[in-house]
Design a protein around this motif. Sequence first.
Motif, mmCIF file in Angstrom:
data_model
loop_
_atom_site.group_PDB
_atom_site.id
_atom_site.type_symbol
_atom_site.label_atom_id
_atom_site.label_comp_id
_atom_site.label_asym_id
_atom_site.label_seq_id
_atom_site.Cartn_x
_atom_site.Cartn_y
_atom_site.Cartn_z
ATOM 1 N N MET A 242 2.624 -33.724 -6.215
ATOM 2 C CA MET A 242 3.920 -34.293 -6.504
ATOM 3 C C MET A 242 5.003 -33.448 -5.850
ATOM 4 N N ARG A 243 6.084 -34.100 -5.550
ATOM 5 C CA ARG A 243 7.269 -33.368 -5.130
ATOM 6 C C ARG A 243 7.835 -32.685 -6.367
ATOM 7 N N LEU A 244 8.589 -31.621 -6.176
ATOM 8 C CA LEU A 244 9.115 -30.863 -7.307
ATOM 9 C C LEU A 244 9.906 -31.749 -8.257
ATOM 10 N N ASN A 245 10.829 -32.526 -7.737
ATOM 11 C CA ASN A 245 11.654 -33.360 -8.606
ATOM 12 C C ASN A 245 10.827 -34.430 -9.323
ATOM 13 N N GLU A 246 9.774 -34.919 -8.674
ATOM 14 C CA GLU A 246 8.899 -35.896 -9.332
ATOM 15 C C GLU A 246 8.221 -35.264 -10.541
ATOM 16 N N ALA A 247 7.801 -34.019 -10.408
ATOM 17 C CA ALA A 247 7.166 -33.326 -11.534
ATOM 18 C C ALA A 247 8.164 -33.072 -12.656
ATOM 19 N N LEU A 248 9.369 -32.648 -12.293
ATOM 20 C CA LEU A 248 10.368 -32.339 -13.313
ATOM 21 C C LEU A 248 10.865 -33.590 -14.030
ATOM 22 N N CYS A 249 10.782 -34.740 -13.386
ATOM 23 C CA CYS A 249 11.246 -36.002 -13.989
ATOM 24 C C CYS A 249 10.177 -36.698 -14.826
ATOM 25 N N LEU A 250 9.023 -36.068 -14.980
ATOM 26 C CA LEU A 250 7.974 -36.686 -15.798
ATOM 27 C C LEU A 250 8.421 -36.788 -17.251
ATOM 28 N N GLY B 231 14.841 -46.640 -27.982
ATOM 29 C CA GLY B 231 13.808 -45.922 -27.233
ATOM 30 C C GLY B 231 14.214 -44.533 -26.805
ATOM 31 N N SER B 232 15.498 -44.321 -26.614
ATOM 32 C CA SER B 232 15.949 -43.020 -26.104
ATOM 33 C C SER B 232 15.659 -41.880 -27.076
ATOM 34 N N LYS B 233 15.379 -42.205 -28.337
ATOM 35 C CA LYS B 233 15.050 -41.151 -29.313
ATOM 36 C C LYS B 233 13.547 -41.072 -29.604
ATOM 37 N N GLU B 234 12.774 -41.971 -28.998
ATOM 38 C CA GLU B 234 11.320 -41.938 -29.194
ATOM 39 C C GLU B 234 10.723 -40.770 -28.417
ATOM 40 N N PHE B 235 9.720 -40.140 -29.010
ATOM 41 C CA PHE B 235 9.116 -38.961 -28.388
ATOM 42 C C PHE B 235 8.531 -39.273 -27.021
ATOM 43 N N LYS B 236 7.901 -40.420 -26.866
ATOM 44 C CA LYS B 236 7.218 -40.717 -25.603
ATOM 45 C C LYS B 236 8.163 -40.722 -24.400
ATOM 46 N N TRP B 237 9.468 -40.972 -24.617
ATOM 47 C CA TRP B 237 10.428 -41.013 -23.523
ATOM 48 C C TRP B 237 11.051 -39.655 -23.223
ATOM 49 N N GLN B 238 10.713 -38.640 -23.989
ATOM 50 C CA GLN B 238 11.294 -37.315 -23.782
ATOM 51 C C GLN B 238 10.777 -36.721 -22.475
ATOM 52 N N TRP B 239 11.589 -35.866 -21.884
ATOM 53 C CA TRP B 239 11.176 -35.182 -20.662
ATOM 54 C C TRP B 239 9.985 -34.291 -20.963
ATOM 55 N N LEU B 240 9.018 -34.259 -20.068
ATOM 56 C CA LEU B 240 7.871 -33.375 -20.227
ATOM 57 C C LEU B 240 8.306 -31.914 -20.096
ATOM 58 N N PHE B 241 9.302 -31.679 -19.247
ATOM 59 C CA PHE B 241 9.814 -30.324 -19.032
ATOM 60 C C PHE B 241 11.316 -30.314 -19.326
ATOM 61 N N PRO B 242 11.675 -30.286 -20.625
ATOM 62 C CA PRO B 242 13.099 -30.348 -20.976
ATOM 63 C C PRO B 242 13.806 -29.013 -20.758
ATOM 64 N N LEU C 155 14.320 -29.862 -16.720
ATOM 65 C CA LEU C 155 14.590 -28.595 -16.045
ATOM 66 C C LEU C 155 15.233 -28.837 -14.685
ATOM 67 N N ASP C 156 16.091 -27.944 -14.292
ATOM 68 C CA ASP C 156 16.724 -28.015 -12.987
ATOM 69 C C ASP C 156 15.767 -27.465 -11.933
ATOM 70 N N GLU C 157 15.784 -28.081 -10.765
ATOM 71 C CA GLU C 157 14.907 -27.651 -9.673
ATOM 72 C C GLU C 157 15.068 -26.168 -9.355
#
Length: 187
Positions: free
Chosen positions: A1-9, A79-90, A108-110
Amino acid sequence: MRLNEALCLRVLDLDFDQNEIIVRHGKGDKDRYVMLPQKLVYELKTHIEKVRELHKKDLSDGWGAVSMPGALARKYPAGSKEFKWQWLFPQKNRWKNSETGQEGRWHLDESLMQRAVKQAILESGINKNASCRTFRHSFATHLLEIGYDIRTIQELLGHRDVGTTMIYTHVLNRGAGGGVVSPLDRL
């Protein structure tokens, strides 16, 4: 993955049953699937539990919403408060909108990841230029070296044009001894 793709998971982008990760809205705004390495499953599950605890705390503090992709905010208003939508790397800290008073977390910031990787490279004593992107290049190079076809690698990397992926074939053209393993060494 590109860095930003990983951070946006998001948490829901990891599928432990299928051993895959969905990269949503990658470069070119395309979705693709990549493999989930088994060696990372335990660490990722442990990390997700830490993210869950952070999310629970945010909810108890009256926050916990994240931005939703595309039209999903209208389709799933809660949905914005559901756990499944939370960032993997907040991010560690919540942001606050000074006009609305709304608080939340972003991923997380790149630059934080880039600095961490740079520091790890220095501390490990590696005397080569390397960065987050080096992992992506190494991934493609190793797949080629063990015999995966260029089309499979193109799909995994999310390249629109196979010509972009062909850059990695340099490892196959190193001449005698430059990357070729002697059959004797495999015995």
